[in-house]
Design an enzyme around this catalytic site. Structure first.
Site, PDB file in Angstrom:
ATOM      1  N   GLU A 115       0.830  -1.193   0.000  1.00  0.00           N
ATOM      2  CA  GLU A 115       0.000   0.000   0.000  1.00  0.00           C
ATOM      3  C   GLU A 115       0.867   1.246   0.000  1.00  0.00           C
ATOM      4  O   GLU A 115       2.003   1.224   0.450  1.00  0.00           O
ATOM      5  CB  GLU A 115      -0.912  -0.003   1.232  1.00  0.00           C
ATOM      6  CG  GLU A 115      -1.974  -1.060   1.107  1.00  0.00           C
ATOM      7  CD  GLU A 115      -2.855  -1.177   2.328  1.00  0.00           C
ATOM      8  OE1 GLU A 115      -4.011  -1.548   2.163  1.00  0.00           O
ATOM      9  OE2 GLU A 115      -2.387  -0.885   3.439  1.00  0.00           O
ATOM     10  N   CYS A 165       3.417   8.503   1.374  1.00  0.00           N
ATOM     11  CA  CYS A 165       4.046   7.526   2.265  1.00  0.00           C
ATOM     12  C   CYS A 165       4.285   6.248   1.451  1.00  0.00           C
ATOM     13  O   CYS A 165       3.349   5.614   0.982  1.00  0.00           O
ATOM     14  CB  CYS A 165       3.101   7.275   3.440  1.00  0.00           C
ATOM     15  SG  CYS A 165       3.728   6.098   4.613  1.00  0.00           S
ATOM     16  N   CYS A 182       7.491  -7.019   6.527  1.00  0.00           N
ATOM     17  CA  CYS A 182       8.722  -6.545   7.164  1.00  0.00           C
ATOM     18  C   CYS A 182       9.331  -7.712   7.915  1.00  0.00           C
ATOM     19  O   CYS A 182       8.612  -8.487   8.542  1.00  0.00           O
ATOM     20  CB  CYS A 182       8.398  -5.407   8.134  1.00  0.00           C
ATOM     21  SG  CYS A 182       9.865  -4.663   8.887  1.00  0.00           S
ATOM     22  N   CYS A 240       8.378  -5.457  15.380  1.00  0.00           N
ATOM     23  CA  CYS A 240       8.047  -4.484  16.424  1.00  0.00           C
ATOM     24  C   CYS A 240       6.661  -4.835  16.956  1.00  0.00           C
ATOM     25  O   CYS A 240       5.734  -5.068  16.167  1.00  0.00           O
ATOM     26  CB  CYS A 240       8.082  -3.071  15.866  1.00  0.00           C
ATOM     27  SG  CYS A 240       9.699  -2.678  15.164  1.00  0.00           S
ATOM     28  N   CYS A 245       3.371  -2.872  15.864  1.00  0.00           N
ATOM     29  CA  CYS A 245       3.175  -2.578  14.434  1.00  0.00           C
ATOM     30  C   CYS A 245       2.462  -3.728  13.721  1.00  0.00           C
ATOM     31  O   CYS A 245       2.876  -4.881  13.818  1.00  0.00           O
ATOM     32  CB  CYS A 245       4.530  -2.306  13.771  1.00  0.00           C
ATOM     33  SG  CYS A 245       4.419  -2.097  11.979  1.00  0.00           S
ATOM     34  N   GLY A 300       7.586  -2.030   5.625  1.00  0.00           N
ATOM     35  CA  GLY A 300       8.964  -2.475   5.439  1.00  0.00           C
ATOM     36  C   GLY A 300      10.015  -1.618   6.106  1.00  0.00           C
ATOM     37  O   GLY A 300       9.756  -0.490   6.526  1.00  0.00           O
ATOM     38  N   GLU A 301      11.210  -2.194   6.222  1.00  0.00           N
ATOM     39  CA  GLU A 301      12.353  -1.487   6.809  1.00  0.00           C
ATOM     40  C   GLU A 301      13.269  -1.075   5.654  1.00  0.00           C
ATOM     41  O   GLU A 301      13.970  -1.921   5.062  1.00  0.00           O
ATOM     42  CB  GLU A 301      13.076  -2.424   7.793  1.00  0.00           C
ATOM     43  CG  GLU A 301      14.413  -1.927   8.285  1.00  0.00           C
ATOM     44  CD  GLU A 301      14.440  -0.460   8.736  1.00  0.00           C
ATOM     45  OE1 GLU A 301      13.690  -0.110   9.659  1.00  0.00           O
ATOM     46  OE2 GLU A 301      15.207   0.322   8.151  1.00  0.00           O
ATOM     47  N   SER A 348      12.716   6.601   7.116  1.00  0.00           N
ATOM     48  CA  SER A 348      12.507   6.232   8.519  1.00  0.00           C
ATOM     49  C   SER A 348      13.052   4.827   8.764  1.00  0.00           C
ATOM     50  O   SER A 348      12.771   3.898   8.013  1.00  0.00           O
ATOM     51  CB  SER A 348      11.003   6.256   8.827  1.00  0.00           C
ATOM     52  OG  SER A 348      10.763   5.771  10.124  1.00  0.00           O
ATOM     53  N   SER A 353      12.949   5.545  14.501  1.00  0.00           N
ATOM     54  CA  SER A 353      11.825   5.083  15.324  1.00  0.00           C
ATOM     55  C   SER A 353      12.375   4.693  16.685  1.00  0.00           C
ATOM     56  O   SER A 353      12.772   3.552  16.899  1.00  0.00           O
ATOM     57  CB  SER A 353      11.160   3.873  14.656  1.00  0.00           C
ATOM     58  OG  SER A 353      10.600   4.275  13.432  1.00  0.00           O
ATOM     59  N   HIS A 372      11.000   5.380  20.173  1.00  0.00           N
ATOM     60  CA  HIS A 372       9.873   4.807  20.930  1.00  0.00           C
ATOM     61  C   HIS A 372      10.141   4.444  22.389  1.00  0.00           C
ATOM     62  O   HIS A 372       9.202   4.152  23.129  1.00  0.00           O
ATOM     63  CB  HIS A 372       9.284   3.574  20.232  1.00  0.00           C
ATOM     64  CG  HIS A 372       8.896   3.804  18.826  1.00  0.00           C
ATOM     65  ND1 HIS A 372       8.286   4.956  18.392  1.00  0.00           N
ATOM     66  CD2 HIS A 372       9.047   3.031  17.710  1.00  0.00           C
ATOM     67  CE1 HIS A 372       8.074   4.880  17.082  1.00  0.00           C
ATOM     68  NE2 HIS A 372       8.528   3.730  16.648  1.00  0.00           N
ATOM     69  N   ASN A 426      -1.768   3.881  16.756  1.00  0.00           N
ATOM     70  CA  ASN A 426      -2.944   3.455  15.985  1.00  0.00           C
ATOM     71  C   ASN A 426      -3.208   1.982  16.283  1.00  0.00           C
ATOM     72  O   ASN A 426      -2.442   1.130  15.862  1.00  0.00           O
ATOM     73  CB  ASN A 426      -2.689   3.622  14.487  1.00  0.00           C
ATOM     74  CG  ASN A 426      -2.690   5.075  14.093  1.00  0.00           C
ATOM     75  OD1 ASN A 426      -3.618   5.811  14.396  1.00  0.00           O
ATOM     76  ND2 ASN A 426      -1.619   5.512  13.459  1.00  0.00           N
ATOM     77  N   CYS A 483      -0.394   5.314  10.190  1.00  0.00           N
ATOM     78  CA  CYS A 483       0.892   4.655  10.464  1.00  0.00           C
ATOM     79  C   CYS A 483       0.717   3.304  11.135  1.00  0.00           C
ATOM     80  O   CYS A 483      -0.013   3.188  12.102  1.00  0.00           O
ATOM     81  CB  CYS A 483       1.691   5.485  11.453  1.00  0.00           C
ATOM     82  SG  CYS A 483       2.632   6.743  10.688  1.00  0.00           S
TER      83      CYS A 483
HETATM   84  N1  SAH Z   1      10.269   0.313   9.248  1.00  0.00           N
HETATM   85  C1  SAH Z   1      10.472   1.705   9.345  1.00  0.00           C
HETATM   86  C2  SAH Z   1       9.486   2.532   8.529  1.00  0.00           C
HETATM   87  C3  SAH Z   1       8.052   2.088   8.483  1.00  0.00           C
HETATM   88  S1  SAH Z   1       7.126   2.295   9.945  1.00  0.00           S
HETATM   89  C4  SAH Z   1      10.461   2.133  10.805  1.00  0.00           C
HETATM   90  O1  SAH Z   1      10.116   1.332  11.658  1.00  0.00           O
HETATM   91  O2  SAH Z   1      10.851   3.269  11.064  1.00  0.00           O
HETATM   92  C5  SAH Z   1       6.819   4.048  10.020  1.00  0.00           C
HETATM   93  C6  SAH Z   1       6.546   4.578  11.434  1.00  0.00           C
HETATM   94  O3  SAH Z   1       5.274   4.121  11.925  1.00  0.00           O
HETATM   95  C7  SAH Z   1       7.578   4.103  12.443  1.00  0.00           C
HETATM   96  O4  SAH Z   1       7.993   5.147  13.282  1.00  0.00           O
HETATM   97  C8  SAH Z   1       6.793   3.076  13.220  1.00  0.00           C
HETATM   98  O5  SAH Z   1       7.363   2.867  14.465  1.00  0.00           O
HETATM   99  C9  SAH Z   1       5.429   3.688  13.270  1.00  0.00           C
HETATM  100  N2  SAH Z   1       4.353   2.756  13.623  1.00  0.00           N
HETATM  101  C10 SAH Z   1       4.293   1.426  13.381  1.00  0.00           C
HETATM  102  N3  SAH Z   1       3.142   0.906  13.870  1.00  0.00           N
HETATM  103  C11 SAH Z   1       2.454   1.925  14.428  1.00  0.00           C
HETATM  104  C12 SAH Z   1       1.175   2.038  15.064  1.00  0.00           C
HETATM  105  N4  SAH Z   1       0.382   0.971  15.189  1.00  0.00           N
HETATM  106  N5  SAH Z   1       0.783   3.250  15.510  1.00  0.00           N
HETATM  107  C13 SAH Z   1       1.576   4.338  15.326  1.00  0.00           C
HETATM  108  N6  SAH Z   1       2.771   4.301  14.720  1.00  0.00           N
HETATM  109  C14 SAH Z   1       3.217   3.108  14.273  1.00  0.00           C
HETATM  110 FE1  SF4 Z   2       8.961  -3.162  10.425  1.00  0.00          FE
HETATM  111 FE2  SF4 Z   2       8.938  -0.527  10.970  1.00  0.00          FE
HETATM  112 FE3  SF4 Z   2       6.811  -2.089  11.556  1.00  0.00          FE
HETATM  113 FE4  SF4 Z   2       9.067  -2.341  12.945  1.00  0.00          FE
HETATM  114  S1  SF4 Z   2       7.727  -0.489  12.869  1.00  0.00           S
HETATM  115  S2  SF4 Z   2       7.813  -4.030  12.130  1.00  0.00           S
HETATM  116  S3  SF4 Z   2      10.605  -1.995  11.392  1.00  0.00           S
HETATM  117  S4  SF4 Z   2       7.597  -1.625   9.522  1.00  0.00           S
END
Ligand code: SAH
Ligand code: SF4
Length: 412
Positions: free
Chosen positions: A128, A141, A148, A152, A155, A213-214, A245, A267, A269, A344, A387
């Site tokens: 997406e 975005c 991925c 995390c 996520c 993805g990362e 990111s 990221s 956190h 989220n 996100c």
């Molecule tokens: N993999 C990379 C980029 C994609 S995620 C990374 O982790 O940075 C993009 C952003 O969305 C990251 O900061 C991630 O931590 C955040 N994110 C992931 N799941 C989320 C959620 N459920 N609510 C809010 N932010 C979230």
């Molecule tokens: Fe992958 Fe980023 Fe989600 Fe972590 S927050 S699982 S690195 S997409």
């Protein structure tokens, strides 16, 4: 066929039913979208264009593909007819196939893209890509992988099993698709009623590599794609308007600065390794101190080019004022911005979003410490575009999960 669903025409929060996944037949001819100049020159060589002509022809193709956005070789009127025919025989100008487009009441658009499976006969993959218009700017975005490899715990993408790297063409292709769908090429017009910047400029002004993805685990493809997207003779989105990111792939952070040179977001956190180990398991490999060292040494970092630290607000997990205090201490000496992201939720998650009051307190503390601390307003929640909610439809949601997602989107 693209199914378009306007959120306002449908019950709020309705999730578009995805079309059935028939067996995918990858295109027989490769697309020129996403090739570097050197690769384009090779492609021209393959169809018999002499070496002396190639540079000029590459310039022409680059302009037709990335400035004009043409989708057919016949439109390339400055290219000789013979060459157009030869190109047509061997190549296409295709972008990833758009399977569905969803439009949020707030103007956010989400495109579901279908990509070939990696192996013959394999089901197609899906990713997406989300368009977030604002006054004066509009951010796309972009995804870097299907799923991925990281896990995390907060996520949704992290729960997806299927993973593959996107090619440069599939990454650049997301930008092309957005501009196609928005009518953002010379002579085009945006769809009726679309929310887009109205200053007469371009309709995609910023890119964030924050989809699925990362990006630093698909380094070469992301690098090659971003160099194309930022090329001044083509799409021309400045590197200062592109943010990559990462969850903290330390060995590739310096490389990203040297070889890509975009803005960087981390990221973070959590401010303690014990908690970050749990939220971002990659922390066990690259703990906070190493990550912050890499940030201090990020090539080009300065007060004018700050690193953004993303911090997802999880109720009673990382949102105390003691955490805020520790965060400020940790970032001392690093030119930084802090981006607070309300969590989220998704079905089955063990976390909750912090109370709004707590987010405000946290943000105020950071502000008083001298940082701008925008809280990222969740956008496109009614179409599940926020996100961390992106998850490929290839792994179908259960009926229960779908219901829960709908209910969630409707409660805000
Ligand atoms: N993999 C990379 C980029 C994609 S995620 C990374 O982790 O940075 C993009 C952003 O969305 C990251 O900061 C991630 O931590 C955040 N994110 C992931 N799941 C989320 C959620 N459920 N609510 C809010 N932010 C979230
Ligand atoms: Fe992958 Fe980023 Fe989600 Fe972590 S927050 S699982 S690195 S997409």
């Amino acid at each position: 066929m693209v199914t378009i669903l306007q959120a306002e025409q449908a019950p709020r929060g309705l999730v578009l039913e995805k079309t059935a996944l028939e067996r995918y037949v990858p295109p027989a001819k490769p697309s020129l979208v996403g090739l570097s100049r050197a690769q384009l020159a090779d492609a021209l060589g393959d169809i018999g264009v002499g070496e002396r002509q190639r540079k000029m022809r590459v310039q022409q193709l680059w302009n037709w593909i990335y400035v004009r956005g043409v989708t057919r070789f016949t439109a390339m009127t400055s290219v000789s007819k013979d060459l157009r025919v030869a190109l047509e025989e061997r190549f296409t100008l295709e972008r990833p196939e758009v399977v569905a487009e969803q439009v949020s009441v707030d103007g956010t658009r989400k495109w579901l893209l279908r990509l070939p499976g990696e192996h013959e006969g394999e089901r197609p993959h899906e990713v997406e890509c989300v368009y977030i218009p604002d006054s004066g700017r509009a951010t796309l975005c972009v995804s870097s992988q299907v799923g991925c490899t990281l896990t995390c715990t907060f996520c949704h993408t992290g729960t997806q099993r299927l993973v593959r790297n996107l090619t440069p063409g599939e990454i650049v292709g997301q930008v092309m698709v957005a501009r196609d769908r928005l009518g953002d090429w010379p002579g085009g017009t945006p769809p009726e009623g679309a929310i887009v910047p109205t200053d007469g400029g371009r309709l995609v002004t910023n890119i964030v590599m924050m989809g699925m993805g990362e990006p630093l685990y698909n380094f070469e493809a992301v690098r090659d794609a971003l160099l194309i997207v930022s090329d001044g003779d083509g799409i021309g989105i400045s590197k200062r308007r592109i943010t990559l990111s990462t969850s903290g792939v330390v060995p590739n952070i310096a490389r990203a600065g040297d070889e890509i040179g975009t803005m960087l977001a981390i990221s973070l956190h959590a401010v303690r390794d014990e908690l970050r180990d749990e939220l971002v398991p990659l922390n066990r490999k690259y703990p906070i101190a190493e990550l912050l060292d890499a940030c201090r040494n990020y090539p080009g970092v300065s007060n004018a080019k700050r690193i953004t630290f993303e911090y997802v607000m999880l109720k009673d997990v990382n949102d105390s004022l003691a955490d805020a205090k520790a965060l400020i201490k940790l970032l001392k000496g690093i030119p930084a911005k802090i981006n607070l992201i309300p969590f989220n939720p998704w079905p089955g998650t063990r976390y909750e979003c912090s109370e709004w009051e707590q987010i405000e307190k946290f943000s105020e503390y950071i502000f008083n410490a001298g940082y701008s601390s925008p809280v990222r307003t969740p956008r496109g929640r009614d179409i599940l575009a926020a996100c961390g909610q992106l998850k490929s439809a290839t792994e179908k949601l259960s009926a229960r999960e779908r219901m829960a997602l709908r209910a969630m989107a409707m409660t805000d």
